[in-house]
Design a protein around this motif. Structure first.
Motif, short mmCIF file in Angstrom:
data_model
loop_
_atom_site.label_atom_id
_atom_site.label_comp_id
_atom_site.label_asym_id
_atom_site.label_seq_id
_atom_site.Cartn_x
_atom_site.Cartn_y
_atom_site.Cartn_z
N PHE A 126 0.82 -1.21 0.00
CA PHE A 126 0.00 0.00 0.00
C PHE A 126 0.86 1.27 0.00
N LYS A 230 -8.48 -1.63 -1.24
CA LYS A 230 -8.63 -2.47 -0.04
C LYS A 230 -10.10 -2.43 0.35
N ASN A 233 -11.40 -7.57 3.89
CA ASN A 233 -10.31 -8.54 3.81
C ASN A 233 -9.87 -8.82 2.38
N ILE A 235 -8.04 -7.50 -1.21
CA ILE A 235 -7.13 -6.55 -1.85
C ILE A 235 -7.23 -6.78 -3.35
#
Length: 373
Positions: A126, A230, A233, A235
């Protein structure tokens, strides 16, 4: 690798990552799902090199973690097997000769596995300062714009949606050069650097299917060549389309010769009925004409017949308009509004038709007319 997990839990996450596998993919390794079991839980990862989806099942939702490890399993086969098993405990165990054994009390499957080290390495790290948005707002925004993107691969830039961010204002635009959709959003946080990116509409269509309709926040981590979402849970990474998006602000006039306020449902239904007597070969042409406070919607197929619909309207001036357009494009545009009335703005029969909410311009739809008069 060896674990036991409830069918329902595993199936929920397989439903997410299966979207990262393209049915058009000719590279066998990209048709696989990577299973990575750690003490923290189970990670599932899929990619077609343009879109990547990583889902996480925490250890608390796994019945038993016996041996940690990694496996690369054919996505379609593992998905279909788990989908058709009963809602019971599934045991997944790596055995010799690069195989995985999948068992329940009454079923047993063996699948060949691929080499894990052949799977693409995907950077899903990230940034420090993500853009924050409600899932519902993002999902609604994409649904209000994505229909206007182009399907012509000859102009790849127009097959994506343009995102521009300046401080806390996000402007989302889609166009196929015949119509345009633009949405303006006020973000929850300020963004230091200006953003101007193009995300493929195909990827966005898959991403919004992973979102709920609530106000839970999502994070957008924006890079020069990709965006990482995101979502709880999950990505999700999408590549960007390279190039400069056209300056569409020049297409939307600031002043108009005529503005019409009209009931949205009445307008949509009239066009819907009139479209019955149009054909795709002639671009589903509808004619719109105003006479004082009446709007006349008409269409005809010479060998079949014609239709005429009348609707009560409010105008800001006494002048009238005659204009033609695609019924499909107009219906696509006006059904993105969730109000009782909309405002149509005109600058003559050959200039674009602009549709807005009556009280704000946060959502703008533009349609080019078709010359018939």
């Amino acid at each position: 690798m060896k674990l036991s997990i409830k069918q329902k839990v595993l199936m929920e996450h397989l439903n997410y990552v299966i979207r990262g596998i393209s049915s058009k993919n000719l590279i066998p390794i990209l048709n696989c799902i990577k299973f990575e079991l750690t003490s923290e839980g189970l990670y599932l990862l899929s990619t077609d090199n343009e879109l990547a989806i990583k889902s996480f099942i925490p250890a608390s939702e796994i019945d038993n973690i016996e041996v940690q490890g990694e496996l690369l399993i054919s996505g379609r086969y593992i998905y279909d097997i788990v989908r058709k098993l009963n809602n019971e405990i599934i045991n997944i165990e790596e055995i010799i000769d690069s195989q995985v054994l999948i068992t329940t009390e009454s079923s047993s499957f063996k699948l060949n596995c691929n080499e894990v080290n052949e799977f693409p390495s995907i950077d899903l790290e990230f940034t420090g300062t993500p853009v924050l948005m409600d899932q519902r707002v993002f999902k609604t925004t994409i649904n209000q714009t994505i229909f206007a993107t182009s399907t012509q691969e000859s102009r790849p830039i127009l097959t994506g949606i343009n995102f521009k961010i300046n401080e806390n204002i996000m402007e989302v635009t889609a166009t196929d050069s015949y119509r345009l959709s633009k949405k303006r959003i006020i973000l929850d946080n300020y963004v230091e650097d200006n953003v101007d990116i193009i995300i493929p509409s195909r990827n966005l269509n898959e991403i919004i299917k992973l979102m709920s309709d609530d106000e839970e926040k999502i994070e957008l981590h924006i890079f020069s060549n990709k965006v990482i979402f995101k979502i709880g849970n999950l990505i999700v990474m999408t590549r960007l389309i390279n190039g400069n998006y056209p300056d569409t602000n020049k297409l939307i006039p600031e002043n108009f010769e005529l503005k019409i306020k009209i009931n949205l449902d009445n307008f949509y239904n009239a066009i819907d009925r009139a479209s019955l007597l149009t054909n795709a070969e002639e671009k589903n042409i509808i004619k719109l004409e105003t006479k004082k406070d009446i709007m006349i919607i008409s269409s005809n197929i010479p060998e079949i017949g014609n239709v005429e619909e009348k609707i009560k309207i409010e105008k800001n001036v006494d002048s009238d308009i005659k204009i033609s357009f695609s019924s499909k494009y107009m219906m696509d545009a006006i059904k993105t509004f969730d109000s009782e009335e909309v405002e149509l703005s005109f600058n003559g029969e050959i200039k674009p038709i602009i549709i807005n909410y009556v009280d704000n311009d946060n959502l703008t739809q533009l349609i080019l007319p078709i010359r018939t008069y």
